[in-house]
Scaffold this motif. Structure first.
Motif, PDB file in Angstrom:
ATOM      1  N   UNK A 382       1.000  -1.157  -0.025  1.00  0.00           N
ATOM      2  CA  UNK A 382       0.176  -0.282   0.209  1.00  0.00           C
ATOM      3  C   UNK A 382       0.934   1.033   0.225  1.00  0.00           C
ATOM      4  N   UNK A 383       1.963   1.175   1.212  1.00  0.00           N
ATOM      5  CA  UNK A 383       2.888   2.920   1.312  1.00  0.00           C
ATOM      6  C   UNK A 383       3.442   2.231  -0.326  1.00  0.00           C
ATOM      7  N   UNK A 384       4.318   1.417  -1.219  1.00  0.00           N
ATOM      8  CA  UNK A 384       4.690   1.109  -2.297  1.00  0.00           C
ATOM      9  C   UNK A 384       3.283   2.095  -4.105  1.00  0.00           C
ATOM     10  N   UNK A 385       2.117   1.695  -3.154  1.00  0.00           N
ATOM     11  CA  UNK A 385       2.053   2.066  -4.552  1.00  0.00           C
ATOM     12  C   UNK A 385       1.327   3.624  -4.014  1.00  0.00           C
ATOM     13  N   UNK A 386       1.612   4.053  -2.675  1.00  0.00           N
ATOM     14  CA  UNK A 386       0.871   6.003  -2.587  1.00  0.00           C
ATOM     15  C   UNK A 386       1.451   6.359  -3.183  1.00  0.00           C
ATOM     16  N   UNK A 387       3.371   5.572  -2.864  1.00  0.00           N
ATOM     17  CA  UNK A 387       4.116   6.772  -3.844  1.00  0.00           C
ATOM     18  C   UNK A 387       4.396   6.521  -4.940  1.00  0.00           C
ATOM     19  N   UNK A 388       4.301   5.465  -5.516  1.00  0.00           N
ATOM     20  CA  UNK A 388       3.954   5.851  -7.023  1.00  0.00           C
ATOM     21  C   UNK A 388       2.876   6.777  -7.870  1.00  0.00           C
ATOM     22  N   UNK A 389       1.885   6.877  -6.957  1.00  0.00           N
ATOM     23  CA  UNK A 389       0.604   7.402  -7.370  1.00  0.00           C
ATOM     24  C   UNK A 389       1.212   8.765  -7.219  1.00  0.00           C
ATOM     25  N   UNK A 390       2.101   9.236  -6.358  1.00  0.00           N
ATOM     26  CA  UNK A 390       2.505  10.444  -5.503  1.00  0.00           C
ATOM     27  C   UNK A 390       3.538  10.851  -6.840  1.00  0.00           C
ATOM     28  N   UNK A 391       4.559   9.759  -7.043  1.00  0.00           N
ATOM     29  CA  UNK A 391       5.509  10.228  -8.103  1.00  0.00           C
ATOM     30  C   UNK A 391       4.849  10.536  -9.339  1.00  0.00           C
ATOM     31  N   UNK A 392       3.787   9.892 -10.140  1.00  0.00           N
ATOM     32  CA  UNK A 392       3.486  10.422 -11.719  1.00  0.00           C
ATOM     33  C   UNK A 392       2.423  11.315 -11.302  1.00  0.00           C
ATOM     34  N   UNK A 393       1.786  11.629 -10.282  1.00  0.00           N
ATOM     35  CA  UNK A 393       1.258  13.545  -9.811  1.00  0.00           C
ATOM     36  C   UNK A 393       1.958  14.135 -10.174  1.00  0.00           C
ATOM     37  N   UNK A 394       3.091  13.839  -9.263  1.00  0.00           N
ATOM     38  CA  UNK A 394       3.887  15.188  -9.421  1.00  0.00           C
ATOM     39  C   UNK A 394       4.630  15.578 -11.308  1.00  0.00           C
ATOM     40  N   UNK A 395       5.003  14.131 -11.425  1.00  0.00           N
ATOM     41  CA  UNK A 395       6.264  14.484 -12.416  1.00  0.00           C
ATOM     42  C   UNK A 395       5.112  15.448 -14.153  1.00  0.00           C
ATOM     43  N   UNK A 396       3.471  14.700 -13.320  1.00  0.00           N
ATOM     44  CA  UNK A 396       2.974  15.383 -14.519  1.00  0.00           C
ATOM     45  C   UNK A 396       2.975  16.531 -13.668  1.00  0.00           C
ATOM     46  N   UNK A 397       2.462  17.290 -13.278  1.00  0.00           N
ATOM     47  CA  UNK A 397       2.381  18.879 -12.798  1.00  0.00           C
ATOM     48  C   UNK A 397       4.336  19.002 -12.831  1.00  0.00           C
ATOM     49  N   UNK A 398       4.727  18.763 -12.811  1.00  0.00           N
ATOM     50  CA  UNK A 398       6.000  18.688 -13.613  1.00  0.00           C
ATOM     51  C   UNK A 398       6.345  19.962 -14.777  1.00  0.00           C
ATOM     52  N   UNK A 399       6.275  18.410 -15.849  1.00  0.00           N
ATOM     53  CA  UNK A 399       5.593  18.729 -17.237  1.00  0.00           C
ATOM     54  C   UNK A 399       5.491  19.810 -17.183  1.00  0.00           C
TER      55      UNK A 399
END
Length: 536
Positions: A382-399
């Motif tokens: 669950x923790x890794x999934x949450x981190x992956x979701x945050x990584x994807x979302x923040x990558x999109x925001x950075x782009x």
């Protein structure tokens, strides 16, 4: 349930006086269901020309004063006789169903011709209930029960109030009256004879399903079906938006909804002692709070509680789906500002999370055994999934931030825009000027890669869309702009511009869309400009 067990249950029911001593089990259907289905299809196909012939022969009779009532009564009586017969060929049995429809339609024609809408709907509902009680087929009782519920709801709304400012309130009250009638039927069923109780069960099932569908319809569109709505749902949203201007009606609706949700919680706690726990109590308080903001939620929660307690699991599932629909529709209700709706849903989620966390801590402290390895792996997942979701979302925001910071400023002229939509807060529908020949080329285009347009940018930064990019050479003053799929067509980035509530006058003067575009044609809409590219 096998035959022997079914007979044992029937014998126990006779001994306890739940069914009459002479009650017997009905003989199960001996015909395979594919045969019944094919027979039904043949009967319906044969009924279509038959109904047409009857309509041509009796058209003059139906237009006269008593004609619709005579034809309707005869058709309904014939259908009831056929359906009640013990031994009847399947073909003729299926022909009786179109006869029910034709008979009901003839009566409806006469009643709505000679009476007002309310009176005609009420009498037709009584006819539907009477026919349902006479028929032995449960599925027909369900359909007739649903039809009767809709007719009663129509009868509760005066025709002059349908399009009035209070029409939305009248429909809300009508569906609650329908649901109250279902509750009365459930109480009466306990004291009715076995045969009548069985008829009430099927009739009430259809009645409840219609009431739940009516409450969901009243609430408007939901996240469950996407973010687009029109027609009746748009009208509902406009009327909901005007409710705060009548505080008395709005407060009354919210108070009754919260009271019904509280009654549902009390009913569940009274029936199931095992749910009397802090976590369940916190969940009930959250739902009561949500019901105060969603006037249709309280009644749906009460129906869910009653159906769950009485083991009507399919109806309980329908009620649960209705509750989820209503919560999803809350986003589109303009009676509340977007900030208020976000705060309500966030507070509800935080309260549930806090209650769940407190319950988990209590359970862990009470347990003496260590946490199993499987639980540790699940939590790590669950923790890794949450981190992956945050990584994807923040990558999109950075782009997006990089595109805004380094992309070329480009302005594209707007075509005439649609009126401001009322379904997703405040936003403006956008339509950019694309050459007609390009729009024709884009029709039906299905491709894995997004198509791109070639545009020419002048000294002011205003781009003129020219043609589809085919990979050929471009002149120095030309650039690419990537298209985005939207509602079955291709558009320039987006077809909507969202803005803060109450700022529609600011943005109605927009003439250009302001974009940031990179070298590959990826574009982002960052604002709107007025005539002469002035900032709005």
């Amino acid at each position: 349930m096998n035959v022997h067990r079914l007979h044992a249950v029937m014998q126990a029911a006779r001994e306890q006086g739940l069914v009459p001593p002479d009650a017997v089990l009905s003989r199960p259907e001996s015909r395979p269901w594919p045969v019944v289905l094919l027979t039904a299809l043949g009967a319906w196909l044969a009924a279509v020309p038959l109904i047409g012939v009857v309509g041509l022969l009796l058209g003059d009779v139906l237009s006269r004063s008593a004609g619709p009532y005579i034809v309707g009564a005869l058709m309904l009586a014939a259908a009831v006789v056929v359906l009640r017969a013990r031994e009847v060929p399947a073909f003729f049995e299926q022909l009786a169903v179109p006869a029910l429809i034709v008979g009901g339609g003839a009566l409806a024609f006469g009643l709505f011709r000679d009476l007002d809408t309310q009176g005609g709907a009420a009498l037709l509902a009584l006819v539907a209930i009477g026919v349902a009680l006479l028929l032995p087929r449960p599925w027909l009782r369900v359909l007739l029960g649903a039809a009767a519920a809709v007719l009663i709801a129509i009868a509760c709304v005066p025709e002059r109030a349908v399009f009035s400012p209070l029409g939305h309130l009248r429909f809300w009250l009508a569906w609650h009256i329908v649901l109250a009638a279902w509750a009365v039927a459930m109480v009466a069923q306990r004291h009715a004879p076995a045969r009548v109780a069985a008829a009430i069960e099927s009739l009430a099932a259809g009645w409840l399903l219609a009431a739940l569908a009516g409450l969901a319809w009243w609430s408007g569109m939901s996240f469950l079906v996407g973010a687009s709505a029109g027609g009746a749902a748009a009208d509902i949203a406009r009327e909901v938006a005007s409710l705060p201007r009548r505080p008395a009606s709005a407060v009354a609706m919210q108070a009754l909804s919260a009271a019904l949700a509280a009654a549902a919680a009390w009913r569940v706690a009274s029936a199931w002692r095992s749910v009397r726990r802090p976590l369940v109590a916190a969940t009930a308080l959250v739902l009561i709070g949500l019901a105060a903001f969603m006037p249709a939620l309280g009644a749906s929660l009460l129906a869910l509680a009653v159906c769950a307690i009485t083991q009507r699991l399919r109806l309980a599932a329908a009620a649960a789906l209705t509750c989820a629909w209503i919560v999803g529709a809350f986003y589109y209700q303009l009676a509340w500002p977007l900030a208020t709706k976000a705060l309500v849903l966030t507070a509800a989620g935080a309260a549930l999370a806090a209650a769940a966390w407190a319950s988990m801590r209590r359970d862990r402290s009470a347990a003496s055994a260590s946490i199993p390895r499987s639980d540790r792996r699940a939590r790590a997942g669950i923790a890794m999934t949450a981190l992956a979701v945050l990584a994807v979302a923040n990558t999109g925001i950075w782009q997006k931030q990089q595109l805004i910071a380094h992309g070329q400023p480009v302005f594209i002229e707007l075509a005439p825009v649609d009126p401001r939509s009322l379904m997703q807060g405040d936003y403006m529908r956008l339509n950019f000027r694309v050459p007609s020949e390009v729009e024709q080329q884009l029709e039906g285009v299905v491709t894995g890669a997004r198509p791109r347009l070639v545009a020419r940018r002048d000294a002011r930064g205003v781009a003129t869309l020219l043609r589809l990019d085919t990979g050929g050479a471009r002149s120095p003053d030309e650039m690419l702009i990537e298209l985005t799929p939207k509602d079955g067509r291709w558009t320039v980035v987006t077809d909507a511009w969202f803005f803060a509530e109450g700022e529609e006058r600011r943005w109605e003067r927009a003439k250009y869309g302001e974009f940031r575009v990179d070298a590959d044609g990826r574009a982002l809409l960052v604002g709107l400009r007025g005539e002469g590219l002035q900032t709005l």
